[in-house]
Design a protein around this motif. Structure first.
Motif, short mmCIF file in Angstrom:
data_model
loop_
_atom_site.label_atom_id
_atom_site.label_comp_id
_atom_site.label_asym_id
_atom_site.label_seq_id
_atom_site.Cartn_x
_atom_site.Cartn_y
_atom_site.Cartn_z
N LEU A 153 -4.13 10.12 -4.32
CA LEU A 153 -3.58 8.83 -4.77
C LEU A 153 -3.31 7.88 -3.60
O LEU A 153 -2.92 6.73 -3.83
N PHE A 154 -3.54 8.33 -2.37
CA PHE A 154 -3.46 7.41 -1.24
C PHE A 154 -4.44 6.25 -1.42
O PHE A 154 -4.18 5.13 -0.97
N PHE A 155 -5.56 6.52 -2.07
CA PHE A 155 -6.57 5.49 -2.29
C PHE A 155 -6.33 4.70 -3.57
O PHE A 155 -7.14 3.87 -3.96
N GLY A 156 -5.17 4.97 -4.21
CA GLY A 156 -4.88 4.32 -5.48
C GLY A 156 -4.46 2.88 -5.34
O GLY A 156 -4.17 2.38 -4.24
N ARG A 157 -4.42 2.20 -6.48
CA ARG A 157 -3.98 0.81 -6.57
C ARG A 157 -2.52 0.77 -7.00
O ARG A 157 -2.16 1.31 -8.05
N ASN A 158 -1.69 0.13 -6.20
CA ASN A 158 -0.28 -0.02 -6.51
C ASN A 158 -0.12 -1.35 -7.24
O ASN A 158 -0.13 -2.42 -6.62
N GLU A 159 0.02 -1.28 -8.56
CA GLU A 159 0.00 -2.52 -9.35
C GLU A 159 0.75 -2.34 -10.65
O GLU A 159 0.80 -1.25 -11.22
N PRO B 217 0.82 -1.21 0.00
CA PRO B 217 0.00 0.00 0.00
C PRO B 217 0.86 1.27 0.00
O PRO B 217 1.89 1.32 0.68
N PRO B 218 0.44 2.28 -0.73
CA PRO B 218 1.15 3.57 -0.70
C PRO B 218 0.94 4.25 0.64
O PRO B 218 0.00 3.94 1.38
N VAL B 219 1.83 5.20 0.98
CA VAL B 219 1.71 5.93 2.24
C VAL B 219 1.80 7.43 1.97
O VAL B 219 2.47 7.88 1.05
N ARG B 220 1.09 8.18 2.80
CA ARG B 220 1.17 9.63 2.72
C ARG B 220 2.49 10.12 3.32
O ARG B 220 2.94 9.61 4.35
N VAL B 221 3.08 11.11 2.68
CA VAL B 221 4.30 11.75 3.17
C VAL B 221 4.12 13.25 2.99
O VAL B 221 3.76 13.70 1.90
N GLN B 222 4.38 14.01 4.04
CA GLN B 222 4.37 15.46 3.90
C GLN B 222 5.74 15.99 4.30
O GLN B 222 6.25 15.68 5.38
N LEU C 83 1.16 3.46 -9.89
CA LEU C 83 0.11 3.77 -8.94
C LEU C 83 -1.08 4.32 -9.72
O LEU C 83 -0.98 5.34 -10.39
N ARG C 84 -2.22 3.59 -9.62
CA ARG C 84 -3.39 3.93 -10.42
C ARG C 84 -4.44 4.61 -9.55
O ARG C 84 -4.85 4.08 -8.50
N CYS C 85 -4.89 5.80 -9.98
CA CYS C 85 -5.90 6.54 -9.25
C CYS C 85 -7.21 5.73 -9.21
O CYS C 85 -7.65 5.19 -10.23
N LEU D 71 2.62 14.51 -0.39
CA LEU D 71 3.15 13.56 -1.36
C LEU D 71 2.67 12.15 -1.03
O LEU D 71 2.12 11.89 0.04
N ILE D 72 2.90 11.23 -1.98
CA ILE D 72 2.61 9.82 -1.79
C ILE D 72 3.87 9.02 -2.13
O ILE D 72 4.49 9.24 -3.17
N ALA D 73 4.22 8.09 -1.25
CA ALA D 73 5.35 7.20 -1.50
C ALA D 73 4.83 5.80 -1.79
O ALA D 73 3.88 5.34 -1.17
N PHE D 74 5.47 5.13 -2.75
CA PHE D 74 5.11 3.75 -3.05
C PHE D 74 6.32 3.01 -3.60
O PHE D 74 7.27 3.62 -4.10
N ARG D 75 6.27 1.69 -3.48
CA ARG D 75 7.31 0.83 -4.04
C ARG D 75 6.65 0.00 -5.14
O ARG D 75 5.70 -0.74 -4.89
N ASP D 76 7.15 0.13 -6.37
CA ASP D 76 6.45 -0.50 -7.51
C ASP D 76 6.80 -1.98 -7.61
O ASP D 76 7.54 -2.55 -6.79
N SER D 77 6.27 -2.62 -8.63
CA SER D 77 6.42 -4.07 -8.79
C SER D 77 7.87 -4.50 -8.92
O SER D 77 8.22 -5.64 -8.58
N ALA D 78 8.72 -3.61 -9.41
CA ALA D 78 10.15 -3.92 -9.56
C ALA D 78 10.96 -3.49 -8.35
O ALA D 78 12.19 -3.60 -8.36
N GLY D 79 10.30 -2.97 -7.31
CA GLY D 79 10.99 -2.54 -6.11
C GLY D 79 11.48 -1.11 -6.14
O GLY D 79 12.09 -0.64 -5.18
N ARG D 80 11.23 -0.40 -7.25
CA ARG D 80 11.65 1.00 -7.34
C ARG D 80 10.75 1.87 -6.47
O ARG D 80 9.56 1.58 -6.30
N ILE D 81 11.32 2.95 -5.95
CA ILE D 81 10.60 3.81 -5.01
C ILE D 81 10.14 5.08 -5.72
O ILE D 81 10.92 5.74 -6.42
N GLY D 82 8.86 5.39 -5.55
CA GLY D 82 8.32 6.63 -6.09
C GLY D 82 7.87 7.55 -4.98
O GLY D 82 7.36 7.10 -3.94
N LEU D 83 8.07 8.85 -5.17
CA LEU D 83 7.55 9.87 -4.26
C LEU D 83 6.97 10.96 -5.14
O LEU D 83 7.71 11.73 -5.76
N ILE D 84 5.65 10.99 -5.23
CA ILE D 84 4.98 11.87 -6.19
C ILE D 84 3.90 12.70 -5.49
O ILE D 84 3.50 12.40 -4.37
#
Length: 429
Positions: free
Chosen positions: A77-83, A42-47, A87-89, A53-66
């Motif tokens: 996008l906190f409610f988005g699907r990480n897949e 699951p993505p997490v909120r970051v301020q 990260l899908r809204c 912002l939203i942080a997530f780790r994708d299927s390849a293990g790469r880290i996003g902060l958007i």
């Protein structure tokens, strides 16, 4: 004391402010790696610095902060699907990769190229020392990756925690470079604290509650020497490294304990993340040490379950125990080294009015740190030159506690002890 205008320059960190511009020129501790532990979790909120912002780790293990809010209709996008590497809204299905590119737009016709015009704000991230770091400044001015000693050690030698503090980052950080308060705020608890108990340095600290301060500028920040009398020939020196813009390394007590460090990172102008780190440069942390740290002892804190909010907080008056205070079991009546600090810092209000202060000789480090940050912020506003604390060499330092002859300047007598060398132990009494 500062003027109102100087105080405003010091504490305001949103994008477009002078201090905000400076802080975005450094790598920032953004979140614990454990918060996004595996691909597609699951993505997490970051301020940070006022940006949501939203942080997530994708299927390849790469880290996003958007940017938290989708470019389409600004749903979170906190409610988005990480897949499937993005990260899908959840509202209309727009999907973003870790670089902020819109890689799918199912609400548009198949032939549409509209998604190629969409770019979500995204910040680069690296993972080291159990922390995910981000850089939020101009790409062409990106500094060296963080080389703080604790960030480069194997995970078995480091423990990192964070807690929410309801103050501006400056008054939290100023507590970290204020060595004189230790003799009072923590006076009745250090004998029982695992990081202080039974050390020779604790004896000297309790015997002399009026330390004399000498502060000098280092390449990366400040060297803060607090000296206490031992006898006719020697001083006990506790030497703190302050590394710009928000790191401190705690002078150690004894050689059997791990080192300690802090970072204070703005969430917004009225709250910050207080990071606490214990580490040992030459051995794994023992099970009993880890158990104590996880329990919230020492420089760490106890949490409200499931959060990084402290169990002792303003809503419950930090669980103050007036009986313990009266019976001299606790100087402030608040339990725990960390809680004793943040309770008093939060008592000042979310942003302290520094025009009301009356500073003394023991505040020399705080005065110089403020001046150095304000000067660096002014310089960063119109310069592309490297900043103090941004160079990897500025990070490879340690604090120390030493006995020195009264005739020897602390920066000379402790020179070798203040350098972090791989595989070498630290210097302390």
């Amino acid at each position: 004391m500062l003027t109102h205008e100087q105080n405003e320059r010091l504490v305001r960190t949103n994008r477009g402010t002078e201090m905000g511009t400076l802080l975005r020129r450094y790598w920032i501790p953004a979140l614990l790696a454990e918060e996004i532990p595996e691909p597609d979790c699951p993505p997490v909120r970051v301020q940070l610095l006022g940006e949501r912002l939203i942080a997530f780790r994708d299927s390849a293990g790469r880290i996003g902060l958007i940017d938290e809010f989708c470019s389409h209709r600004t749903a979170s996008l906190f409610f988005g699907r990480n897949e499937e590497c993005g990260l899908r809204c959840a509202y209309h299905g727009w999907k973003y990769d870790v670089d902020g590119n819109c890689v799918d737009m199912p609400s548009e016709p198949p032939e549409s190229r509209f998604r190629e015009k969409i770019k979500q704000t995204a910040y680069p991230c690296v993972e080291r020392g159990g922390v995910i770091w981000t850089y939020m400044g101009p790409p062409e001015l990106k500094p060296d990756l963080p080389e703080l000693e604790w960030a480069t050690l194997p995970g078995s030698q480091v423990f990192v925690s964070k807690r929410l503090q309801e103050t501006n980052f400056m008054q939290a950080m100023e507590g970290g470079i204020d060595s004189s308060h230790v003799s009072f705020a923590h006076r009745f608890n250090m004998d029982d604290d695992p990081m202080h108990a039974g050390t020779e340095g604790l004896t000297y600290l309790k015997a002399d509650t009026r330390p004399k301060f000498e502060v000098i500028e280092s390449d990366g920040g400040l060297l803060i020497g607090a000296r206490r009398n031992v006898d006719d020939e020697q001083y006990y020196w506790r030497i703190t490294q302050w590394i710009m813009p928000w790191y401190t390394i705690i002078p150690p007590f004894g050689t059997h304990n791990p080192l300690g460090a802090h970072a204070w990172v703005p969430i917004d102008d009225e709250t910050c993340w207080a990071w606490s780190i214990n580490y040992h440069p030459t051995r794994d942390l023992r099970d009993d040490e880890l158990e104590s740290m996880r329990r919230g002892d020492g420089i760490h804190a106890k949490y409200v379950p499931g959060t990084y909010r402290t169990l002792a907080n303003a809503a419950n008056d930090y669980l103050i125990d007036r009986v313990a205070q009266r019976e001299k079991r606790s100087f402030s009546g608040v339990e725990g080294i960390a809680a004793q600090d943040f309770s008093l810092q939060e008592s000042m209000g979310p942003i302290v009015d520094r025009t009301k202060e009356r500073l003394g000789t023991s505040d020399a480090a705080i005065i110089l740190a403020r001046r150095r940050l304000l000067a660096a912020a002014e310089e960063a506003a119109g310069s592309t030159d490297p900043l103090p604390g941004g160079d990897a060499e500025h990070h490879r330092v340690r604090s120390a506690s030493v006995l020195l002859p009264k005739s020897v300047p602390f920066q000379d007598g402790a020179e070798q002890a203040l350098v972090a060398r791989t595989g070498e132990d630290f210097v302390s009494i």
